[in-house]
Design an enzyme around this catalytic site. Sequence first.
Site, mmCIF file in Angstrom:
data_model
loop_
_atom_site.group_PDB
_atom_site.id
_atom_site.type_symbol
_atom_site.label_atom_id
_atom_site.label_comp_id
_atom_site.label_asym_id
_atom_site.label_seq_id
_atom_site.Cartn_x
_atom_site.Cartn_y
_atom_site.Cartn_z
ATOM 1 C CG ASN A 442 -1.775 1.266 1.293
ATOM 2 O OD1 ASN A 442 -2.798 1.333 0.632
ATOM 3 N ND2 ASN A 442 -1.374 2.265 2.088
ATOM 4 C CD GLU A 443 -1.287 5.702 0.239
ATOM 5 O OE1 GLU A 443 -0.682 6.062 1.269
ATOM 6 O OE2 GLU A 443 -2.390 6.166 -0.090
ATOM 7 C CD1 TRP A 583 -8.802 6.308 5.863
ATOM 8 C CD2 TRP A 583 -8.308 4.218 5.262
ATOM 9 N NE1 TRP A 583 -7.772 5.881 6.657
ATOM 10 C CE2 TRP A 583 -7.448 4.596 6.306
ATOM 11 C CE3 TRP A 583 -8.184 2.931 4.739
ATOM 12 C CZ2 TRP A 583 -6.474 3.758 6.831
ATOM 13 C CZ3 TRP A 583 -7.221 2.100 5.241
ATOM 14 C CH2 TRP A 583 -6.375 2.505 6.277
ATOM 15 C CE LYS A 604 -8.195 11.111 5.498
ATOM 16 N NZ LYS A 604 -7.152 11.439 6.472
#
Length: 712
Positions: A442-443, A583, A604
Amino acid sequence: MMYSVERHFRKFAKKNTTELPIVKVHFMIRKIMLGILIGLMILKTAPLFSQGRQVISWNTGWKFHKTDIQKVKKVSDTVWSQVTIPHTWNREDMQLGKDFYQGNAVYEKQFKADPAWKGKRVFIRFEGVGNVAKVLINNKMVGEHKGAYSAFSFDISSWLRWDEINTLQVVANNEARPDVIPVNHQLFGIYGGIYRPVSLIITDPLNISVDNYAGPGIYIYQKNVSENQADVSVCTELNNKTGQPQQAALIANIHNREGQVIQLAELPITVTAQGLQRYCQNIQMQKPHLWNGLEDPYLYKVTVQVKKQGNIIDEVSQPLGIRHIEISKENGFSLNNKKIKIHGVTRHQDRWGFGSALSNKQHAEDLEDIRDIGANSIRLAHYQQSEYVYAKSDSIGFLIWAEIPFVNTTTGQEKDNALQQMKELIRQNFNHPSIYVWGMHNEVYEKNAGGYVSQVTAALHDLSKTEDPGRYTVSVNGYGTMERPENGEGDLQGMNRYYGWYEGATTDLEKWMKKLEQDYPSNKIILSEYGADGNIFQQAETLPLEFNPVNGTFFPEQRETRMHEIQWGAISRSSYLVGSYLWNMFDFAVPLWSRGGIPARNMKGLVTFDRKTKKDVFYWYKANWSTQPVLYISDRRLVERTEATTTITVYSNIGVPALKINGRKISDPETGTTAVHFLFKNVSLKKGRNKINVLVKKGGKTYTDEVYWNLK
């Protein structure tokens, strides 16, 4: 024998049942004889006794000290704290800011080895210790495990003392390391401690594997799945530590939901004493009851028994959900040949006041909130989560995206550990029907194609397909373009898009989807994250045009709500994406952050960190996704107001709501971004207290909701 038994009971009946009709006497004799004969047959075929494995919960009787092990030897017992597992030492400090404890801590448990364990194999199994764990028995090193989120086990048989008290020590360290993923605390904190359950497992020297990456030792494959039949292969790994080949039999039983054995396969085997041995038994099931997600999460159970000299010496059970999952560009996501639109949420495992040391009850509460909102899929971000969560997801029917914590950045030293954690993730969770995809990264980024990130991701994909050819792989990018050099190494491509928050305008999400479909019509792409922070303690009638998502201190709940209203509307109209994941389901701790008015918090989530408050946006998705009736007035925490003219937002999936303010009926609303979104515009409030209520009548029932707002 049958004749002699019958003759005996005829004599008994003749003496003691003179008043009963002879037909009834004869029936009684036959019934008694049949019971005796069945009993004799059972005695003949059943084992005389079971020597099966013993699993002992080992979560109590621990003491804890937050220091280095060398210092422990120099201090008295008074510095120790008595703790129960699960336990983390960061349940408070990591949730308040960056000044949390990183380093060593020691857990100690003293015990006496049961004499019945002699000649057995004794394993200790930890479901999760953050972040690196060293295990010692009687001051001798047994082993080390790197990684906070996966289980591990050690055979401790040869370290035990039989005539005195044994001392077990676990040295846990939660410092970020360049060779262990995640390599920093940037996206989420690595909680320290033995924060998941511990158990002792005692087995025969010939046993179903316990220490092969702490997997169950049984791996269930399925193919050619349809409503008519399914081919099931049960593969069992055996260890033989007797020193000699052993004659045995493997019995694989398939139980239905009621616990009845409906099919079995028995295989005679000779197990060598050299290395791990694997045996597969093939079973064809006719007219199987399919696992159909939330609609019908039917679970069989597979129990494998090892039988030696007529005795069951080991036994392990695993879930079996028979299903076929396919993802294609033509049909999107399909389960058992039925197309499904993924309504997904993401989930971090921590909770306010508890950190990551959660009980099964708390995990179940999280999953119940997710079911309540109407989601059908969960991305378990960004790491392997509790074994209970996967098992419970099987029985609820969620579709699970499981992944490893290869996130945020790279050091060039984490490849081996990433491969280790992927192997652990797959082997420990292989049999869960809920899991449909393995997440690889992820990222994490690089500048040139074929560089380090691509190499590691390609290796993770190859490992995943070797370990589990039947599931998909996915990697996640944060740039929203297929041209990134680290893309394209998995079956699916995830993309995180935070339009209206970290970049661009909220409405840019729809433009992005259309452009991507135009440029890459054949690619299988998932919107893996989207969202915005919302602080329920901050409310705003008018959103500021300018804000700083990284260093800002004002993140009112309305910004999160309005963004999701717009973006889910766009997502719901698109058929391009394989699926989408908002998210996040719950607020969570990020110790290195200080944003939005609350330090160390990512807000979030749709639910607050303490799980006590469901934000407005929770009901937005529930109205859109759930079949349960929803009637909800948004912006209900914006109680104190200064603007006399406002827009009132109502979510209703049961029909057009009728709105009244202070008893005065308001005209018909406009429809918003979806069919459940109703906007009453240019509504006038009076000074002082205002009562706002809505009503819908449907199916003979009346549904209402009301709030009170004060206009200064």
